[in-house]
Design a protein around this motif. Structure first.
Motif, PDB file in Angstrom:
ATOM      1  N   UNK A 146      58.737  20.615  36.921  1.00 10.63           N
ATOM      2  CA  UNK A 146      57.602  20.618  37.850  1.00 10.63           C
ATOM      3  C   UNK A 146      57.342  21.957  38.498  1.00 10.63           C
ATOM      4  N   UNK A 147      57.448  23.044  37.723  1.00 15.99           N
ATOM      5  CA  UNK A 147      57.276  24.386  38.270  1.00 15.99           C
ATOM      6  C   UNK A 147      55.818  24.839  38.350  1.00 15.99           C
ATOM      7  N   UNK A 148      54.932  24.255  37.545  1.00 16.52           N
ATOM      8  CA  UNK A 148      53.652  24.906  37.260  1.00 16.52           C
ATOM      9  C   UNK A 148      52.525  24.483  38.188  1.00 16.52           C
TER      10      UNK A 148
ATOM     11  N   UNK B  92      64.475  30.777  36.895  1.00 12.16           N
ATOM     12  CA  UNK B  92      63.123  31.179  37.291  1.00 12.16           C
ATOM     13  C   UNK B  92      62.067  30.636  36.341  1.00 12.16           C
ATOM     14  N   UNK B  93      60.812  30.770  36.732  1.00 13.20           N
ATOM     15  CA  UNK B  93      59.710  30.329  35.906  1.00 13.20           C
ATOM     16  C   UNK B  93      59.610  31.130  34.617  1.00 13.20           C
ATOM     17  N   UNK B  94      58.944  30.527  33.612  1.00 16.49           N
ATOM     18  CA  UNK B  94      58.734  31.197  32.331  1.00 16.49           C
ATOM     19  C   UNK B  94      57.253  31.509  32.165  1.00 16.49           C
ATOM     20  N   UNK B  95      56.999  32.599  31.457  1.00 21.23           N
ATOM     21  CA  UNK B  95      55.640  33.089  31.283  1.00 21.23           C
ATOM     22  C   UNK B  95      55.188  32.886  29.847  1.00 21.23           C
ATOM     23  N   UNK B  96      53.916  33.230  29.594  1.00 21.02           N
ATOM     24  CA  UNK B  96      53.389  33.191  28.235  1.00 21.02           C
ATOM     25  C   UNK B  96      54.177  34.122  27.319  1.00 21.02           C
TER      26      UNK B  96
ATOM     27  N   UNK C  69      50.442  18.110  26.595  1.00 23.08           N
ATOM     28  CA  UNK C  69      51.116  18.651  27.773  1.00 23.08           C
ATOM     29  C   UNK C  69      51.702  17.486  28.553  1.00 23.08           C
ATOM     30  N   UNK C  70      52.983  17.593  28.815  1.00 26.06           N
ATOM     31  CA  UNK C  70      53.694  16.559  29.565  1.00 26.06           C
ATOM     32  C   UNK C  70      53.919  17.076  30.981  1.00 26.06           C
ATOM     33  N   UNK C  71      53.214  16.464  31.909  1.00 25.84           N
ATOM     34  CA  UNK C  71      53.227  16.914  33.293  1.00 25.84           C
ATOM     35  C   UNK C  71      54.298  16.150  34.070  1.00 25.84           C
ATOM     36  N   UNK C  72      55.120  16.884  34.785  1.00 25.79           N
ATOM     37  CA  UNK C  72      56.097  16.268  35.695  1.00 25.79           C
ATOM     38  C   UNK C  72      55.700  16.624  37.126  1.00 25.79           C
ATOM     39  N   UNK C  73      56.256  15.873  38.065  1.00 23.03           N
ATOM     40  CA  UNK C  73      55.776  16.000  39.440  1.00 23.03           C
ATOM     41  C   UNK C  73      56.914  16.203  40.424  1.00 23.03           C
TER      42      UNK C  73
ATOM     43  N   UNK D 134      47.543  28.217  38.018  1.00 21.14           N
ATOM     44  CA  UNK D 134      47.567  29.507  37.298  1.00 21.14           C
ATOM     45  C   UNK D 134      48.615  29.551  36.193  1.00 21.14           C
ATOM     46  N   UNK D 135      49.791  28.974  36.440  1.00 24.15           N
ATOM     47  CA  UNK D 135      50.826  28.957  35.416  1.00 24.15           C
ATOM     48  C   UNK D 135      50.456  28.015  34.267  1.00 24.15           C
ATOM     49  N   UNK D 136      49.827  26.895  34.602  1.00 27.29           N
ATOM     50  CA  UNK D 136      49.335  25.984  33.562  1.00 27.29           C
ATOM     51  C   UNK D 136      48.385  26.737  32.640  1.00 27.29           C
ATOM     52  N   UNK D 137      47.416  27.425  33.218  1.00 24.94           N
ATOM     53  CA  UNK D 137      46.414  28.133  32.416  1.00 24.94           C
ATOM     54  C   UNK D 137      47.051  29.204  31.525  1.00 24.94           C
ATOM     55  N   UNK D 138      47.975  29.962  32.090  1.00 25.91           N
ATOM     56  CA  UNK D 138      48.561  31.068  31.340  1.00 25.91           C
ATOM     57  C   UNK D 138      49.314  30.572  30.107  1.00 25.91           C
TER      58      UNK D 138
END
Length: 315
Positions: free
Chosen positions: A183-185, A154-158, A208-212, A188-192
């Motif tokens: 590539x989950x974010x 699952x996704x990870x939070x702050x 920040x390394x962005x994947x797609x 809103x997840x990016x900002x958090x």
């Protein structure tokens, strides 16, 4: 924008295809050098060139020293790499790397598959490496791979980042690369997560390394700018993958797509988009590296660079 902020904001793009693409698609050293020449001609000055890791684990990057030795030297060049232990860091120092990033995974399963250690064991190794790097003229930072979650969990939070962030600062490592490796974010997840990271390190120390993998990559860029992030990792033609998760898409956000969006938003990159598109097409077709993206197929927006209105990101 106020009179004091009439200078358009600038973003520093680091091209990671030389590492990310060729760890999954081995090519001869001379092909890598040709790619670097093309990228330099397009104005890129920051690279993640390779990884100093065991060649039996990543055979496509066994020529790391040769790549560093043969990349054309131009003013303003920044040459980075990945390392997994003190031995690899010593090789990076000897090769003349400007920066080295430790391969720290937030995902335990991937940590063991990638470098054979748990995240806790990796942090102990990083502490030893920080002591080694202290007086050797190299900036040692760390990845946080799968910072937003993945590759399957699952996704990870702050909140999940907090104990890792505190431990990194205890070790003395305050240059971080947050990688959305799966590539989950969405925004809103990016900002958090980025807001949480910026509570620990200044924006100039955060990449920040962005994947797609899931088509969310471009959507991450403007929230990052709004948060003051100026250092971005992208991959030409969306190339990349990893032997430890074979068969999964692992490419970075297309550099050429990112440059077009940024320039149209009034954010300077110092990169020549037409030459970048030529390099992306060359990489995808002549070498056989699978390529993604839009602008290299559709062409650049004709008005690009002709009076784009700079947005106020309150930098």
């Amino acid at each position: 924008m106020s009179e004091e902020n009439t200078v358009p904001p600038q973003v520093h793009i680091r091209e990671i295809a030389p590492r990310l693409a060729f760890q999954d698609h081995p090519v001869p050293t001379e092909v890598k050098i040709e790619l670097l020449r093309r990228l330099l001609d397009a104005g890129i000055r920051a690279f993640e060139l390779s990884s100093f890791v065991r060649p039996d684990l990543i055979p496509g990057l066994a020529d790391a020293e040769a790549v560093f030795a043969n990349v054309p030297r131009v003013p303003g060049l920044s040459l980075g790499c990945c390392v997994g232990n003190t031995r690899g860091l010593a090789r990076a120092v000897d090769a003349g790397a400007s920066t080295a990033a430790f391969l720290l995974s937030a995902d335990e399963e991937f940590a063991r598959a990638n470098i054979g250690r748990s995240t806790g064991e990796s942090l102990a190794e990083l502490e030893r490496m920080a002591a080694f790097a202290a007086d050797r003229g190299i900036v040692l930072g760390t990845y946080v791979i799968f910072a937003w979650g993945g590759p399957t969990g699952p996704g990870r939070s702050a909140e999940d980042l907090e104990p890792l962030a505190r431990r990194l600062l205890e070790i003395g490592v305050d240059h971080w690369i947050l990688a959305d490796s799966a590539g989950y974010a969405a925004p809103p997840q990016i900002r958090e997560l980025v807001t949480a990271a910026l509570a620990h390190v200044p924006a100039e120390n955060l990449t920040v390394q962005v994947h797609d993998d899931r088509g969310l990559g471009l959507a991450a860029l403007l929230p990052l700018l709004d948060l003051g992030v100026r250092h971005l990792d992208t991959a030409l033609a969306g190339s990349g993958g990893h032997p430890a998760i074979s068969g999964r898409r692992g490419g970075g956000l297309c550099t050429e797509d990112a440059v077009q969006l940024l320039e149209l938003s009034g954010v300077g990159t110092g990169i020549d988009l037409p030459r970048l598109i030529e390099a992306a097409n060359w990489l995808a077709t002549e070498i056989g590296v699978p390529g993604k993206g839009f602008v290299r197929h559709a062409g650049a927006v004709p008005s690009l660079g002709q009076g784009a209105q700079a947005l106020d990101f309150s930098w």
